[in-house]
Motif scaffolding. Structure first.
Motif, short mmCIF file in Angstrom:
data_model
loop_
_atom_site.label_atom_id
_atom_site.label_comp_id
_atom_site.label_asym_id
_atom_site.label_seq_id
_atom_site.Cartn_x
_atom_site.Cartn_y
_atom_site.Cartn_z
N HIS A 88 9.13 0.01 3.89
CA HIS A 88 10.11 -0.51 4.84
C HIS A 88 9.62 -1.79 5.53
CE1 HIS A 88 11.91 3.76 5.15
NE2 HIS A 88 12.63 3.03 4.34
N ARG A 89 8.31 -1.89 5.64
CA ARG A 89 7.74 -3.00 6.38
C ARG A 89 7.59 -4.25 5.52
NH1 ARG A 89 5.01 -0.64 10.50
NH2 ARG A 89 4.02 0.85 9.10
N ALA A 90 7.69 -4.08 4.23
CA ALA A 90 7.38 -5.20 3.33
C ALA A 90 8.48 -6.26 3.35
CB ALA A 90 7.17 -4.67 1.91
N GLY A 91 8.12 -7.45 3.76
CA GLY A 91 9.08 -8.55 3.75
C GLY A 91 9.05 -9.26 2.42
N VAL A 92 9.89 -8.79 1.51
CA VAL A 92 9.88 -9.35 0.16
C VAL A 92 11.30 -9.59 -0.34
CG1 VAL A 92 7.70 -8.26 -0.48
CG2 VAL A 92 9.85 -7.05 -0.85
N GLU A 149 3.01 10.93 2.58
CA GLU A 149 4.39 10.61 2.20
C GLU A 149 4.90 9.47 3.08
OE1 GLU A 149 6.95 12.98 0.46
OE2 GLU A 149 5.24 13.75 -0.66
N ASP A 150 4.00 8.60 3.40
CA ASP A 150 4.33 7.55 4.35
C ASP A 150 5.01 6.38 3.67
OD1 ASP A 150 4.49 5.80 6.36
OD2 ASP A 150 2.36 5.33 6.43
N VAL A 151 6.28 6.29 3.91
CA VAL A 151 7.08 5.30 3.21
C VAL A 151 7.22 4.03 4.03
CG1 VAL A 151 9.36 4.91 2.22
CG2 VAL A 151 8.29 7.13 1.99
N ALA A 152 6.64 4.07 5.22
CA ALA A 152 6.80 2.94 6.14
C ALA A 152 6.37 1.63 5.51
CB ALA A 152 6.01 3.20 7.42
N PRO A 158 0.84 -1.19 0.00
CA PRO A 158 0.00 0.00 0.00
C PRO A 158 0.88 1.24 0.00
CG PRO A 158 0.12 -0.90 2.21
CD PRO A 158 0.92 -1.82 1.32
N ALA A 159 0.62 2.11 -0.95
CA ALA A 159 1.44 3.32 -1.03
C ALA A 159 0.53 4.49 -1.36
CB ALA A 159 2.51 3.16 -2.10
N ASN A 160 -0.10 4.97 -0.37
CA ASN A 160 -1.01 6.07 -0.57
C ASN A 160 -0.26 7.29 -1.08
OD1 ASN A 160 -2.83 8.26 -0.22
ND2 ASN A 160 -4.03 6.91 1.10
N PRO A 161 -0.62 7.75 -2.26
CA PRO A 161 0.13 8.87 -2.84
C PRO A 161 -0.08 10.17 -2.07
CG PRO A 161 -1.77 8.30 -4.20
CD PRO A 161 -1.68 7.27 -3.13
N ASP A 180 8.70 9.78 -11.21
CA ASP A 180 10.12 9.51 -10.96
C ASP A 180 10.63 10.18 -9.67
OD1 ASP A 180 10.34 12.16 -11.75
OD2 ASP A 180 10.85 11.61 -13.81
N ASP A 181 9.82 11.07 -9.10
CA ASP A 181 10.26 11.70 -7.86
C ASP A 181 9.47 11.15 -6.67
OD1 ASP A 181 7.83 12.72 -8.57
OD2 ASP A 181 8.27 14.77 -7.94
N ASP A 182 8.89 9.99 -6.86
CA ASP A 182 8.08 9.44 -5.79
C ASP A 182 8.95 8.95 -4.62
OD1 ASP A 182 6.59 7.40 -4.24
OD2 ASP A 182 5.02 7.86 -5.70
N PRO A 183 8.62 9.36 -3.42
CA PRO A 183 9.42 8.92 -2.27
C PRO A 183 9.35 7.42 -2.04
CG PRO A 183 7.46 10.17 -1.57
CD PRO A 183 7.57 10.31 -3.05
N HIS A 184 8.24 6.81 -2.43
CA HIS A 184 8.16 5.35 -2.28
C HIS A 184 9.18 4.67 -3.17
CE1 HIS A 184 4.13 6.71 -0.99
NE2 HIS A 184 4.26 5.75 -0.11
#
Lengths: 367, 367
Positions: free
Chosen positions: B123-127, B117-120, B111-114, B137-141
DNA sequence: AATTGGTTCTGAACCGTTACGGTCACTTCA
DNA sequence: TGAAGTGACCGTAACGGTTCAGAACCAATT
């Protein structure tokens, strides 16, 4: 010293702590609890992290410690990609995704090849809970999910009594649809249904197979039909019911062909899904049968394509179903007993159902 | 004794081993390496596991140790559910899912709500790797993904040089489409495009904004148009280009309206996606403009609905794109440099493009 | 009798974190 | 001046597994 060994081993919380001369706790706090340390130190930690190429706490290690994976698993026993081919499945997924994004949770699509009995994928999935969507009740993957010590909600499944459930009244909805056809005067009908069990059976279905069907949804739709037509004096055992393993329009077409070959006299063809019904329409057209004048055709689901075709069908809120499943799973309020949610359906009378040819006469001379 | 404390703590490998009087290694082997212990002991382990309700090795702990998550992450910066609403996205996902199921890998929708700016979530994704699909191209995600020490493949993005890439020649394909319109005689055209950056701008687009667009795909399609029309002697800076943040048919309709209001004389409306084009068609119909007689309309993507509408468009192999992305990511063969794959597109001349009214005369009197 | 080989099982190290319950120095207040 | 409070940081113990180098045992070979 600091930059020796370059990228031998990627940096960890511990190595960062060592480099900085602080404890691991402090580094951890720098990321997770900024209020637990002074801003200067935090900045220093973050700077060194960048310098050392430390990407932040490892998600898997964190999951292990916190016992939270931040994701829910979706099990649907089909090749994974089926989820993106079937309109109803897509709608369900959209609803589920909606619930997930609200909760900031990830959605893990668990591969569960129905061919192989390989349950490992279920065991390997690091998730906080499972949603199980429309799998046969004897599916080993389902059994594997139920063994996992995480909350689960099943969809379009029988009520297991042990886990949450969301679904619709398939039987009642189909009963209503049948009543509609019966009131129009249809007595001689045929059925095309989706797969009833894990084994492939592209052909006619015995009464026994209907009863023993492992797909809850199909079993109940058929049983709703059987009940309504029996009440109307139709001998259900004489009604041709054809099963198709693959769920697509081609199956609908070939299923319709098989039914019509067996009994060209039928006045209505009842399909247990819109996709099958749309396929059946193409077969009817191919035979020069006008719908609904020569043949009534009905579906089930209420997908967009069905609406465009003005199909007589039962609309079920697929998106809401997905969302409800997600909400049920993610609503972590303590509950003692599993919940069971039934969503409302709506009978849509389209332009593909009408009184049969000569249906009026039949009624004139009837009882 | 064995059953005391009931389900106080769920059983673990260690508790099972203790119960059995064997080492943890042996229990682990019972699950993962059956050949490492005698059949009898293995059976005894598995039986006791069942009796104690031990669900088998914990997936997260296993992932930590083996450094394999058994899943790939998909980042697409939109609300998660968008993936199931947009036809092209669905096709891409199907292809990606295909590649995943081949490899027995799970697919985690991150989940990456545009908005936030929550990038967590990244970071949480175990992949074990990421696929990034059509984000600015400037997306923080995206930045967060690139910091993670896992393989990544980007789609419909500029070539970053550091990670694998798959895409199409958006610029060239659109150039070709423009040439088609130009050869028909169109000189006065308008454009409706998808969002060009993260900020909402539902209106006309300046030349500067076109150049600075953060969505690689849109930037290149526009630039292909600009090049072709400039070569044909059209002053591109005078061509009305309207942007829409939301991607759906309604946006296509309102975008078309805005262009047509600005310059009712245009003979062709170029949309950067089929969805927008289909929306534009409804607006044309609403105004009583016949397509293609009064107005040509073109799209991009080649989705099914476009085919049904006989839309002139560029077909791109969305499914193949997804599959290629998955294959690239899952093909673990050691490679030194990142790979870049360009898939072929095809110009589809449908029934929505034709010579403009009076187009012939214009050419008669032209240079 | 010593060696070899094979099977079966074990001990200890390690994976990278976070939760929990401190310690310690430094105010603040009566 | 002593008691209590506060902010900043730390040590230890999990979390639940996998892995690998042996140990122990037994049978077969030299």
């Amino acid at each position: 010293m600091a930059r020796s060994m370059h990228v031998r081993r990627p940096a960890t919380l511990a190595s960062l702590a060592a480099e900085l001369g602080v404890s691991r706790t402090t580094v951890s706090n720098a990321y997770n609890r900024p209020d637990q340390l002074s801003p200067e130190l935090r900045r220093r930690v973050l700077d060194t992290a960048r310098r050392l190429g430390y990407p932040g706490p490892d998600p898997v290690a964190r999951s292990l410690r916190t016992r939270k994976a931040g994701a829910v698993g979706l099990l649907l026993t089909e090749n994974l990609s089926y989820a993106f081919r079937d309109p109803a499945a897509i709608g369900f997924l959209e609803g589920l995704a909606l619930a997930c994004e609200d909760a900031g949770t990830g959605l893990l699509l668990v591969p569960a090849n129905p061919e192989r009995e390989d349950v490992a994928s279920v065991h390997r999935a690091g998730v906080d809970g499972f949603v199980v969507y429309s799998v046969p009740d004897d599916d080993p993957h389902l059994a594997a999910v139920l063994e996992r010590p995480v909350p689960t909600v099943v969809c379009d499944q029988p009520d297991l009594g042990t886990v949450d459930r969301v679904g619709i009244d398939d039987r009642g909805a189909m009963y209503e649809l049948a009543k509609h056809l019966i009131s129009l005067g249809h007595r001689r009908v045929g059925v095309v249904c989706m797969r009833l069990a894990r084994d492939r059976n592209d052909g006619f279905v015995t009464a026994e197979r209907q009863h023993a069907a492992h797909f809850h949804v199909q079993r109940n739709r058929l049983s709703g039909l059987a009940e309504a037509f029996s009440e109307a004096g139709v001998d259900w055992s004489q009604v041709p019911v054809v099963e198709r393993f693959d769920h697509n329009m081609a199956s609908g077409a070939s299923g319709a062909a098989q039914v019509l070959d067996k009994d060209p006299q039928i006045t209505a063809l009842i399909c247990t899904s819109d996709v099958l019904a749309l396929g059946a329409m193409t077969e009817a057209a191919r035979r020069g049968l006008r719908v609904p004048h020569d043949l009534s055709v009905t579906g089930f689901d209420g997908i967009r394509e069905a609406e465009a075709a003005a199909l007589t069908t039962v609309r079920q809120p697929v998106l809401e179903k997905g969302r409800a499943a997600g909400k049920l799973l993610l609503d972590s309020s303590e509950r003692t007993r599993p919940r069971s949610v039934n969503l409302a359906t709506e009978l849509i009378i389209g332009k593909t159902s009408a009184a049969p040819r000569g249906g009026a006469e039949e009624r004139w001379f009837g009882p």
